[in-house]
Design an enzyme around this catalytic site. Structure first.
Site, short mmCIF file in Angstrom:
data_model
loop_
_atom_site.label_atom_id
_atom_site.label_comp_id
_atom_site.label_asym_id
_atom_site.label_seq_id
_atom_site.Cartn_x
_atom_site.Cartn_y
_atom_site.Cartn_z
N GLU A 1 -48.52 53.46 -73.69
CA GLU A 1 -48.47 54.01 -72.63
C GLU A 1 -49.89 54.29 -72.28
O GLU A 1 -50.46 53.83 -71.09
CB GLU A 1 -47.61 55.12 -72.39
N ARG A 2 -50.56 55.06 -73.19
CA ARG A 2 -52.02 55.50 -72.55
C ARG A 2 -52.98 54.14 -72.57
O ARG A 2 -53.95 54.34 -71.88
CB ARG A 2 -52.47 56.38 -73.73
#
Ligand SMILES: Cc1cc2nc3c(=O)[nH]c(=O)nc-3n(C[C@H](O)[C@H](O)[C@H](O)COP(=O)(O)OP(=O)(O)OC[C@H]3O[C@@H](n4cnc5c(N)ncnc54)[C@H](O)[C@@H]3O)c2cc1C
Length: 382
Positions: A243-244
């Protein structure tokens, strides 16, 4: 250094074209409506293999290496509605990685394959009204009754929440408390006991729907558990790295385009008998942003290399998310400032860009949560 192959460049061109046709052409309308047709857009991306690029071909994935994910991120980051880019990234890199890594073949066949194809819309359900930054404080609970989980609780801030066909839900499955006793469960939204309690009215990312979800005695088969029962927290921490990174890849694309557009505007705009860009004060700020962008881009390349080598990318992902969010905010501020009044009206891109980019220092782990993680990693090791 990444050597981009012809295949990489063709993929970049393909996604740039798709963003133009499938997102930018409708962005103003969908921003105004506060919602976009996720099934339609995800289907278009799924059809060209842009969802599940790295996933196992056995379940419809592309089997590609991670550079392609970075390219996808950079190109959707150039979209004129970053809310739609975020929603798409939820589907490709936030709600599905755990299922791909830890799910049973049956679960992948039923839920991952249609997500990759864009036939099912997905969401990631972690945050709750009383637990955002502190994931260990979540309270949504699944209690086992034979071969079913009975789920009660609520999730807040859920992207794609109004349109999702299934949610990758993180919940408690034992009384251990803290980081222990959580599991990830694929929760189909057509199950009895599931409801959307409300749609949130946000500052930015307005085309992306964000919902509060309620679970009232919702029954889901135990076989919908992703991976090991009780390992949900650890699996979600893994999923956060994807996600990051996809967030950081998007920000590189977003800042790059904003820099190009702002410089062009300042070349054309005249004040005091010369283009505004002739002012060194402005040149230096944009040059400084461009220098930071270059460092960030190279950092992302290092992350791609580490990921492809099978290394732990926690540090890379944390640094990338923190610094890219801060750079995007700085770029958004410069874009509004240097467009003057034209940057402050809805007719022009900087206003939306300013609102949209503000989220990145909050969502997916706030800046302070990134700093907290870094402070705990070597070489600081607090
Ligand atoms: C538009 C949008 C979309 C989202 N999509 C999703 C989604 O799809 N799925 C999902 O599960 N969640 C989603 N989120 C939730 C998001 O991940 C959380 O908002 C975020 O993790 C912060 O949690 P919180 O809002 O509860 O803030 P809080 O945890 O209440 O924190 C508030 C602020 O306190 C500060 N802070 C927090 N911890 C510390 C600390 N240790 N030290 C110093 N300062 C600190 C930070 O500045 C933080 O912003 C979304 C949020 C938004 C706004």
């Amino acid at each position: 250094m990444i050597e981009f192959s012809d295949e990489h460049q063709q993929f970049r061109a393909l996604i740039r074209d798709l963003v133009e046709r499938e997102i930018n052409a409708h962005a103003d309308e969908w921003e105004a409506a506060g919602e976009f047709p996720a099934h339609q857009v995800f289907k278009a991306f799924g059809e060209v293999g842009a969802i599940g690029i790295e996933y196992d071909p056995e379940f419809g994935g592309g089997g590609a290496e991670h550079t392609f994910t970075m390219i996808l991120g950079e190109e959707i980051g150039r979209a004129s509605s970053l809310g739609i880019a975020m929603a798409l990234a939820v589907q490709s890199d936030m709600a599905t990685p755990a299922l791909h890594s830890f799910g049973t073949p049956e679960l992948k066949e039923k839920y991952l394959r249609p997500a990759i194809a864009g036939d099912m819309v997905t969401a990631i359900g972690v945050s709750e009204p009383d637990a955002g930054s502190d994931v260990a404080a979540i309270r949504t609970r699944a209690v086992r009754d034979g071969e079913e989980w009975v789920i009660n609780g609520s999730k807040l801030w859920i992207t794609n929440g109004l349109q999702a066909d299934w949610v990758c839900l993180l919940c408690r499955t034992s009384d251990e408390g803290g980081y222990k006793g959580m599991s990830q469960i694929v929760v189909p939204t057509n199950s009895e006991g599931f409801s959307v309690s409300r749609k949130l009215d946000k500052l930015g990312m307005r085309a992306s729907d964000t919902a509060e979800l309620a679970f009232n005695d919702m029954r889901v088969p135990v076989e919908n558990t992703i991976g090991e029962i009780g390992r949900g927290f650890q699996q979600q921490m893994n999923q956060f790295q994807n996600e990051r990174m996809i967030a950081a890849y998007q920000m590189v694309g977003a800042v790059e385009l904003a820099l190009e557009r702002t410089s062009q505007y300042l070349k054309d705009r005249q004040a005091f008998g010369a283009p505004l860009l002739a002012n060194q004060a402005i040149q230096y700020e944009l040059a400084d942003i461009s220098a930071h962008l270059e460092v960030l881009r190279h950092h992302n390349w290092a992350a791609v290399a580490a990921f492809n080598a099978g290394q732990d990318i926690t540090r890379h992902a944390t640094v990338a998310k923190l610094l890219s969010a801060r750079l995007a905010r700085r770029m958004a501020d410069a874009a509004v400032q240097y467009h003057g009044g034209m940057g402050y009206v809805e007719d022009n891109w900087p206003a939306r860009f300013f609102r949209d980019t503000r989220l990145w220092s909050i969502g997916g782990g706030a800046d302070e949560v990134m700093l907290r993680t870094l402070a705990r990693l070597e070489p600081i090791g607090a």
